[in-house]
Motif scaffolding. Structure first.
Motif, mmCIF file in Angstrom:
data_model
loop_
_atom_site.group_PDB
_atom_site.id
_atom_site.type_symbol
_atom_site.label_atom_id
_atom_site.label_comp_id
_atom_site.label_asym_id
_atom_site.label_seq_id
_atom_site.Cartn_x
_atom_site.Cartn_y
_atom_site.Cartn_z
ATOM 1 N N GLU A 1 0.826 -1.205 0.000
ATOM 2 C CA GLU A 1 0.000 0.000 0.000
ATOM 3 C C GLU A 1 0.866 1.263 0.000
ATOM 4 O OE1 GLU A 1 -3.419 2.190 -0.213
ATOM 5 O OE2 GLU A 1 -3.281 -0.003 -0.294
ATOM 6 N N GLY B 1 3.778 1.491 -1.320
ATOM 7 C CA GLY B 1 4.620 1.526 -2.506
ATOM 8 C C GLY B 1 6.021 0.999 -2.293
ATOM 9 N N ARG C 1 6.796 -3.685 -4.720
ATOM 10 C CA ARG C 1 6.205 -3.498 -6.047
ATOM 11 C C ARG C 1 5.969 -4.829 -6.772
ATOM 12 N NH1 ARG C 1 5.687 2.280 -6.323
ATOM 13 N NH2 ARG C 1 5.091 1.840 -8.468
ATOM 14 N N ASN D 1 -6.770 -5.865 -2.643
ATOM 15 C CA ASN D 1 -6.336 -4.558 -3.153
ATOM 16 C C ASN D 1 -4.818 -4.520 -3.323
ATOM 17 O OD1 ASN D 1 -8.954 -3.596 -3.185
ATOM 18 N ND2 ASN D 1 -8.790 -2.549 -1.212
ATOM 19 N N GLY D 2 -4.101 -5.165 -2.386
ATOM 20 C CA GLY D 2 -2.646 -5.213 -2.488
ATOM 21 C C GLY D 2 -2.193 -5.963 -3.722
ATOM 22 N N ASN E 1 -3.778 -6.354 -6.467
ATOM 23 C CA ASN E 1 -4.101 -5.553 -7.654
ATOM 24 C C ASN E 1 -3.154 -4.366 -7.834
ATOM 25 O OD1 ASN E 1 -6.338 -6.924 -8.821
ATOM 26 N ND2 ASN E 1 -7.684 -6.132 -7.219
ATOM 27 N N LYS E 2 -2.570 -3.910 -6.732
ATOM 28 C CA LYS E 2 -1.690 -2.738 -6.804
ATOM 29 C C LYS E 2 -0.269 -3.094 -7.229
ATOM 30 C CE LYS E 2 -0.481 1.455 -4.270
ATOM 31 N NZ LYS E 2 -0.647 2.249 -3.033
ATOM 32 N N ASP F 1 3.008 -4.110 -9.227
ATOM 33 C CA ASP F 1 3.424 -3.941 -10.616
ATOM 34 C C ASP F 1 3.559 -5.290 -11.318
ATOM 35 O OD1 ASP F 1 3.586 -1.297 -9.944
ATOM 36 O OD2 ASP F 1 5.771 -1.164 -10.042
#
Length: 707
Positions: free
Chosen positions: A406, A408, A411, A432-433, A435-436, A438
């Protein structure tokens, strides 16, 4: 293919045209002995026979073990690498998949630093693979961000044992000795469903007059056979254990000679539990005072007793406190280190013990060494062939890695043999993690809920397609044998990590041709640590039906009984705790008036990735449900089979009602083996134990309404 065929006495198990290969079940920490039936012409696995000469389970198997072989050649096995293109997975070659992994890992680390790539491991793997996951993360990827799914399983037991006993081994005694125990004090364990093949030892002891006390909010199949069922209010184990300690002291059940010689801090413990009278304990826990006192007298008068516990007391934000307090009961009675006595925790995953000892934990190195110890770093670095300065510092726990995503800081992630998209708490945060990220890689043999988030899925072998060792719930190191060749293009996890190591320019650190070579290296890496495997060899395991660690040399007999003479602390004495009661992170309120707790059912295993693909098991329990007391259901106008909506501060879901009088009237129970919209971990609380970083799966506040 390496084969270990069955002994002469069980040749009658052979079927014409088949051969039997001896191994162990892939599921829980019982690691039940079995013979896998293999068609001699096709090489396919076609059945299983129990192993009657395996000393831990004596031919007993549960529904999961009986059907475990059915996942090996399952039609849904991943047989080639998969790459996600335009949101859909397409088959790819290993070269394509590795090209993509190499380019993305290097790009992300060049741009954001080494720690931007993380590793999430698992303990349903062999010791060899678990050991390599730690080496892969630290020596190949150079990242400090590594943790594993045992953080959701055994971490509080580990933390509690380390604080009190100085060494974390799940059982201080070998399982066959349980037959001679006089009293079992079982807290937070529905053994009859979660570890069914262990019940035989309790029955053998019961036949000789042993007593049984069970602590559980539900009258589980285990609680129904108890002499005393302490139907505790969820989240009050620390009070109950403190009350038991108070009563043991009050009634003169303390082995003063043992405590004086072998324990620190008794007077401080005595003062801290002074307020926990039977009356106060009953008020906080909701258990009748008569039952509390009866349990204390039964346990206190038993010459040989074992305190046993599992996730019910451990999966709390005060799980370590619970473990230290329950363990202290055995210490006050002078039971640890003696025949048919001590403490034991029921290991959830098949290699939950070995998998936490050799480097997958965020702060640990092989042999249960601490990464904060410069000498430990220097020694392990010398075994690995790296400069100690290259060893990353400690990372964060499994759930906290998603906080780093979350922010950043992380990655990319490589998930190996784990399914946190089902098994982690507060799943919206986990989803959510994912999906975030890279870039995400998953190694698995089914397309799990976690794998569906991945950019690349690598086909791993099942437990029957590779060699290695695991460590069962006793601390006994055993052999897993290769039964058949891998399906399709699947590869063992150690070989997958080896391929990536070569792509990352670190191939020289992974020079293995087979698991035995890995085992020999990790024996050396563990040498001198608390979990010392150096004296254990494949030959000894075969000859002795497993070897108990610690085993520092090949002429050492191993250690079936822990702490006979001293504990694993610096001064050799156990440390009794001083713990004050504190409430769970969430307790019922006007808006959320009930307790929600979760657990297993006998027909499924953990996230269900394997058992939900087994026809018989799914027929027995196809969907999760909300278990309610009839009086609670009537307050909401609910009847059996109707739908109910459960809501916590995190999310909500709809489930079918199942009525039973075998549960507290203030509590809702839901099993957790399903994913996506059926995952109860959408609702559970991620409050973490300050020591173990274990989430509070077992206690949260919930509101209920008719759907």
């Amino acid at each position: 293919m390496t084969e270990f065929l069955v002994k002469e006495g069980v040749k009658n198990l052979h079927h014409k045209g088949e051969k039997l290969i001896t191994t162990h079940c892939c599921y829980c920490g019982m690691q039940c002995g079995m013979h896998i039936r293999v068609n001699e012409k096709t090489g396919n696995v076609v059945g299983v026979e129990p192993r009657y000469d395996w000393p831990v389970t004596l031919g007993k198997m549960c529904p999961k073990g009986v059907t475990a072989y059915q996942t090996v050649d399952h039609e849904e096995r991943i047989k080639t690498p998969l790459i996600k293109k335009n949101g859909q997975f397409v088959k790819a070659s290993w070269e394509e998949a590795l090209d993509l992994i190499e380019s993305n890992f290097k790009r992300i680390q060049n741009e954001y630093g080494k720690n931007a790539v993380s590793v999430f491991g698992g303990v349903s793997m062999t010791n060899e693979k678990c050991y390599l996951v730690g080496k892969y993360a630290r020596a190949v990827l150079g990242t400090r961000f590594i943790d594993y799914n045992g953080r959701f399983c055994m971490s509080s037991a580990a933390g509690g044992f380390m604080k009190t006993l100085g060494t974390d081994r799940g059982s201080t005694l070998p399982w066959p000795e349980l037959e001679h125990t006089d009293c079992f004090f079982m807290a937070g364990s529905n053994t009859a469903e979660c570890h069914p093949t262990s019940i035989q030892w309790l029955w053998k002891a019961r036949d000789k007059g042993a007593k049984m006390i069970v602590v559980d909010p539900r009258e589980t199949p285990t609680a129904r056979i108890a002499d005393v069922h302490l139907d505790i209010r969820p989240g009050t184990d620390d009070t109950l254990a403190s009350g038991m300690l108070h009563l043991l002291i009050e009634h003169g059940y303390v082995d003063e000679t043992y405590v004086s010689a072998r324990c620190n801090n008794f007077e401080e413990l005595k003062a801290s539990v002074e307020p926990f009278t039977a009356k106060y304990t009953a008020e906080v826990t909701g258990v009748d005072i008569e039952k509390i006192e009866k349990a204390a007298h039964i346990y206190g008068r038993s010459p040989r007793s074992v305190v046993m516990f599992a996730r019910g007391i451990e999966q709390q934000s005060k799980g370590v406190d619970n473990v230290t307090l329950y363990t202290s009961m055995a210490l006050l009675r002078g039971q640890i280190g003696k025949f048919a006595s001590g403490v034991a925790t029921f290991t959830g995953q098949g290699n939950g013990q070995g998998g936490r000892e050799h480097g997958q934990k965020a702060d640990a190195l092989p042999g249960y060494r601490k990464i904060a110890d410069p000498k430990a770093v220097e020694y392990v670095s010398s075994v690995w062939g790296i400069d100690p300065k290259e060893m990353p510092q400690a990372g964060v726990s499994a759930y906290e890695m998603f906080d780093e995503i979350e922010k950043g800081e992380i990655r990319a992630m490589h998930v190996i043999c784990s399914n946190p998209a089902v098994s982690a708490p507060n799943l919206t945060h986990i989803w959510n993690g994912f999906n975030k990220l890279d870039f995400m890689v998953v190694s698995d043999f089914f397309l799990s809920e976690t794998a569906e988030f991945a950019d690349v899925v690598l086909p791993a072998t099942s437990w029957a397609e590779d060699e290695g060792t695991t460590t069962n719930l006793e601390g006994r190191v055993i052999r897993i044998r290769k039964v058949k060749d891998p399906v399709g293009e699947s590869k063992p996890d150690w070989e997958i990590m080896q391929l990536i190591a070569k792509r990352m320019g670190k191939g020289h650190l992974f020079p293995y041709d087979n698991p035995r070579e890995i085992f020999d290296e990790f024996r050396l890496a563990s040498k001198g640590g608390k979990a010392d495997y150096y004296g254990i060899t494949y030959e000894r395991i075969d000859k002795e039906d497993g070897v108990f660690w610690p085993c520092p040399s090949e002429d050492h007999p191993g250690t079936p009984t822990m702490f006979k003479d001293k504990f694993g602390t610096e001064d050799g004495k156990a440390n009794l705790p001083v713990v004050q009661y504190r409430p769970s992170d969430e307790t019922p309120t006007t808006d959320y008036p009930l307790y929600l707790t979760t657990g297993r059912v006998v027909f499924h295993y953990l996230s269900g990735s394997q058992t939900r693909r087994t026809k018989f098991l799914m027929e027995q329990c196809p969907v999760p449900y909300a278990e309610l007391h009839p009086e609670l259901a009537s307050q909401y106008g609910l009847t059996n089979g109707q739908k109910v909506k459960l809501t916590t501060k995190r999310s909500d879901m709809i489930l079918e009602v199942r009525l039973t009088k075998a549960i507290r009237k203030d509590t809702v129970f839901v099993p957790y083996h399903w994913g996506k919209e059926l995952a109860i971990n959408q609702l559970t609380n991620a409050a973490l134990d300050p020591v173990s970083r274990m989430p509070e799966f077992k206690v949260c506040a919930v509101k209920m309404e008719k759907a």
